[in-house]
Design a protein around this motif. Sequence first.
Motif, PDB file in Angstrom:
ATOM      1  N   GLY A  24       0.830  -1.212   0.000  1.00  0.00           N
ATOM      2  CA  GLY A  24       0.000   0.000   0.000  1.00  0.00           C
ATOM      3  C   GLY A  24       0.850   1.241   0.000  1.00  0.00           C
ATOM      4  O   GLY A  24       1.022   1.888  -1.045  1.00  0.00           O
ATOM      5  N   ASP A 236      -2.112   1.488   5.349  1.00  0.00           N
ATOM      6  CA  ASP A 236      -3.280   1.611   4.473  1.00  0.00           C
ATOM      7  C   ASP A 236      -4.512   0.901   5.021  1.00  0.00           C
ATOM      8  O   ASP A 236      -5.461   0.660   4.292  1.00  0.00           O
ATOM      9  CB  ASP A 236      -2.956   1.076   3.071  1.00  0.00           C
ATOM     10  N   ARG A 260      -5.011   5.046   2.712  1.00  0.00           N
ATOM     11  CA  ARG A 260      -6.275   4.526   2.151  1.00  0.00           C
ATOM     12  C   ARG A 260      -7.361   4.673   3.204  1.00  0.00           C
ATOM     13  O   ARG A 260      -7.823   3.696   3.791  1.00  0.00           O
ATOM     14  CB  ARG A 260      -6.135   3.054   1.729  1.00  0.00           C
ATOM     15  N   HIS A 285      -2.755   4.641  -1.647  1.00  0.00           N
ATOM     16  CA  HIS A 285      -1.699   3.646  -1.753  1.00  0.00           C
ATOM     17  C   HIS A 285      -0.346   4.282  -2.056  1.00  0.00           C
ATOM     18  O   HIS A 285       0.017   5.287  -1.475  1.00  0.00           O
ATOM     19  CB  HIS A 285      -2.092   2.576  -2.777  1.00  0.00           C
TER      20      HIS A 285
END
Length: 303
Positions: A24, A236, A260, A285
Amino acid sequence: MTLTPGPEHRRVQPPIGLLLDVDGPIASPVTRTVPAGIIHSLLTMAANGWPVVFNTGRSDTFIREEVMEPLLAAGIPGGVRFHAVCEKGAVWFSFGADGPGTLHMDRSLAVPQDYAAEVRKLVQSRYSSHMFFDETKRSMVSVEQLIEVENTDYLQEREAFDADALKLMASFDLGVSRLDHHVPNSDDRVDYRLDPTIIATDIESVRLGKDLGAQRALEMLAAEGVIPHAWRTMGDSRTDYAMADKLHHSGHAVVHVDVRPDDGVPLKPYPVLTAAHLGLPKAIHEEAGNAFLRTWAAIARTL
């Protein structure tokens, strides 16, 4: 002032320490590779005395191949060490210009091998069109989405796989949880959990987590006499907040970056940043990770 890489700068408190999830923020969850810009930023910060620790559920093999080797190819300066805590705290090692150092593992955290063998058979017989069994894991049991498979298709199959993996746990009398679902063993214990992510399912000891990874990071740096003035953590998912929680509750100043924030940003006693704070509200990401790392690298060059 730029610090010269070498043992002498590790006797000083660096201004910032970095504790970074890999999937991520660093490696793309689509290609599973690290962009060149991120490699450059990581090298810049490390060369200027900022400790960099990767805190990941990935295996040490993945970190060596997808993170260490690109850093080596780009040129790790002599005296600079990166640290990696893998499989959420079960495995850890350091690396520098001379390659990887000693690999450490806490074997008490491993999933039973007979259960792992049955999961491997399950994937091969029923789910190999959508996922693969990660043979590089030493402690966890992990299955991961095939790169060529659409994520929406994988997520549907993941639900079926997770249900089968839970049934297998019961057949081995292993207590397990998955999200809010708890199935104790015959001793009324839950020692393992299924942790589903957007591209994988990790089956692991409940003692593993990003908080354990943060503790390992503190110990690895303390062994070198390094205690950062403040920390930046990056992840993330909601589970990645555990590393910032651990640092905060241990008395360290910390700022967490969520690359995220689709699940919402929880209320925390420390600052939480997203790409919107950089004027990039749609970035997620590795795009968001790259933006933050580039900003921090520019700061590192001025100190």
